[in-house]
Structure formats: C-alpha cells, structure tokens
Design a protein around this motif. Structure first.
Motif, PDB file in Angstrom:
ATOM      1  N   VAL A  68       3.219 -18.243   7.580  1.00  0.00           N
ATOM      2  CA  VAL A  68       4.288 -17.304   7.950  1.00  0.00           C
ATOM      3  C   VAL A  68       3.748 -16.298   8.964  1.00  0.00           C
ATOM      4  O   VAL A  68       2.725 -15.654   8.722  1.00  0.00           O
ATOM      5  N   ILE A  69       4.461 -16.185  10.087  1.00  0.00           N
ATOM      6  CA  ILE A  69       4.148 -15.177  11.111  1.00  0.00           C
ATOM      7  C   ILE A  69       5.417 -14.377  11.350  1.00  0.00           C
ATOM      8  O   ILE A  69       6.494 -14.948  11.528  1.00  0.00           O
ATOM      9  N   VAL A  70       5.277 -13.047  11.350  1.00  0.00           N
ATOM     10  CA  VAL A  70       6.410 -12.168  11.628  1.00  0.00           C
ATOM     11  C   VAL A  70       6.042 -11.278  12.813  1.00  0.00           C
ATOM     12  O   VAL A  70       5.083 -10.509  12.734  1.00  0.00           O
ATOM     13  N   TYR A  71       6.774 -11.423  13.905  1.00  0.00           N
ATOM     14  CA  TYR A  71       6.641 -10.491  15.029  1.00  0.00           C
ATOM     15  C   TYR A  71       7.581  -9.342  14.725  1.00  0.00           C
ATOM     16  O   TYR A  71       8.766  -9.554  14.465  1.00  0.00           O
ATOM     17  N   SER A  72       7.047  -8.122  14.716  1.00  0.00           N
ATOM     18  CA  SER A  72       7.736  -6.980  14.125  1.00  0.00           C
ATOM     19  C   SER A  72       7.472  -5.710  14.918  1.00  0.00           C
ATOM     20  O   SER A  72       6.580  -5.660  15.768  1.00  0.00           O
ATOM     21  N   THR A  97       3.682 -17.280  -4.684  1.00  0.00           N
ATOM     22  CA  THR A  97       4.300 -18.361  -3.907  1.00  0.00           C
ATOM     23  C   THR A  97       3.654 -18.448  -2.525  1.00  0.00           C
ATOM     24  O   THR A  97       3.449 -19.540  -1.996  1.00  0.00           O
ATOM     25  N   LEU A  98       3.331 -17.293  -1.954  1.00  0.00           N
ATOM     26  CA  LEU A  98       2.720 -17.211  -0.625  1.00  0.00           C
ATOM     27  C   LEU A  98       1.376 -16.506  -0.771  1.00  0.00           C
ATOM     28  O   LEU A  98       1.303 -15.422  -1.352  1.00  0.00           O
ATOM     29  N   LYS A  99       0.325 -17.148  -0.272  1.00  0.00           N
ATOM     30  CA  LYS A  99      -0.997 -16.510  -0.309  1.00  0.00           C
ATOM     31  C   LYS A  99      -1.087 -15.482   0.820  1.00  0.00           C
ATOM     32  O   LYS A  99      -0.590 -15.722   1.916  1.00  0.00           O
ATOM     33  N   ALA A 100      -1.731 -14.362   0.546  1.00  0.00           N
ATOM     34  CA  ALA A 100      -1.844 -13.286   1.532  1.00  0.00           C
ATOM     35  C   ALA A 100      -2.466 -13.769   2.836  1.00  0.00           C
ATOM     36  O   ALA A 100      -2.067 -13.337   3.918  1.00  0.00           O
ATOM     37  N   LYS A 138      12.305 -19.925  -0.465  1.00  0.00           N
ATOM     38  CA  LYS A 138      11.265 -20.375  -1.377  1.00  0.00           C
ATOM     39  C   LYS A 138      10.931 -21.848  -1.105  1.00  0.00           C
ATOM     40  O   LYS A 138       9.755 -22.238  -1.116  1.00  0.00           O
ATOM     41  N   SER A 139      11.955 -22.660  -0.826  1.00  0.00           N
ATOM     42  CA  SER A 139      11.714 -24.079  -0.496  1.00  0.00           C
ATOM     43  C   SER A 139      10.872 -24.211   0.763  1.00  0.00           C
ATOM     44  O   SER A 139       9.964 -25.041   0.817  1.00  0.00           O
ATOM     45  N   LEU A 140      11.187 -23.391   1.787  1.00  0.00           N
ATOM     46  CA  LEU A 140      10.400 -23.428   3.021  1.00  0.00           C
ATOM     47  C   LEU A 140       8.948 -23.032   2.768  1.00  0.00           C
ATOM     48  O   LEU A 140       8.027 -23.616   3.333  1.00  0.00           O
ATOM     49  N   LEU A 141       8.753 -22.033   1.900  1.00  0.00           N
ATOM     50  CA  LEU A 141       7.408 -21.543   1.622  1.00  0.00           C
ATOM     51  C   LEU A 141       6.582 -22.532   0.796  1.00  0.00           C
ATOM     52  O   LEU A 141       5.363 -22.556   0.892  1.00  0.00           O
TER      53      LEU A 141
END
Length: 106
Positions: free
Chosen positions: A16-20, A42-45, A101-104
């Motif tokens: 996951v990448i968030v441009y913010s 669900t998502l590792k840091a 959640k499915s995408l992750l």
C-alpha cells in the motif's frame, strides 16, 4: 532516475502506497482506515507507506504525474498491489463494503 520511474518504483515497492498531504482531511480519512488494518494485523507496517508531498520540491510535478496516471491530481492517491484504487472517499467506501480487506489480503 526520472520522477515517473521513481514514483513507479515506489508504488511497486509496497503493498500500500498513499500519496498524501498532511493537512488534507481526505488523506486523514484514508490513513485512519489503513491504521486500523495495521492494528489488527491485516496489513504489516512495513508493507504500507505514506508519502507526504506538500514539502517536496517536486510536489507540483508529482501531482501532474498522478493526474496523467490516475485521472486526477488531488490527494490522496492510493495504490494497493501496484493498482490505483482511488482517493479518501473510495478507501472509506471500499472499507465499508469489505472490498478493501479483500484487496489487502489478496
């Protein structure tokens, strides 16, 4: 390396990448959703990265490239597994529907 290749390499480097922008309320909404998934495991840091662009000297160029790549230059621009999934409202909506959640976990 060009700005475009730097961005593409960054997007490919994490789940996951968030441009913010740190002051953006839509960005805050999206980041809050992902923090929930980090907290529950669900998502590792280390699979998640937020790139705050407002102080980047290339901020305008980054937003210009995002417009070319995703159809809009607004933030957040959220990518999961290399694919653009939308902005803040899209993340919240996909979270509510269970799609996020499915995408992750894919």
């Amino acid at each position: 390396m060009s700005l475009e290749s730097t961005i593409e390499a960054k997007i490919a480097s994490k789940k996951v990448i968030v441009y913010s922008k740190s002051y953006c309320p839509f960005c805050a909404k999206a980041k809050k959703v992902f923090e929930k998934y980090i907290a529950d495991g669900t998502l590792k840091a280390d699979e998640y990265e937020v790139i705050e662009i407002e102080n980047d000297p290339q901020c305008s160029a980054i937003q210009e490239y995002m417009k070319k790549k995703t159809g809009a230059s607004s933030v957040p621009r959220v990518f999961i597994n290399g694919k653009f999934i939308g902005g803040g409202d899209d993340v919240v909506s996909k979270d509510s529907s269970g799609e996020l959640k499915s995408l992750l976990t894919a």
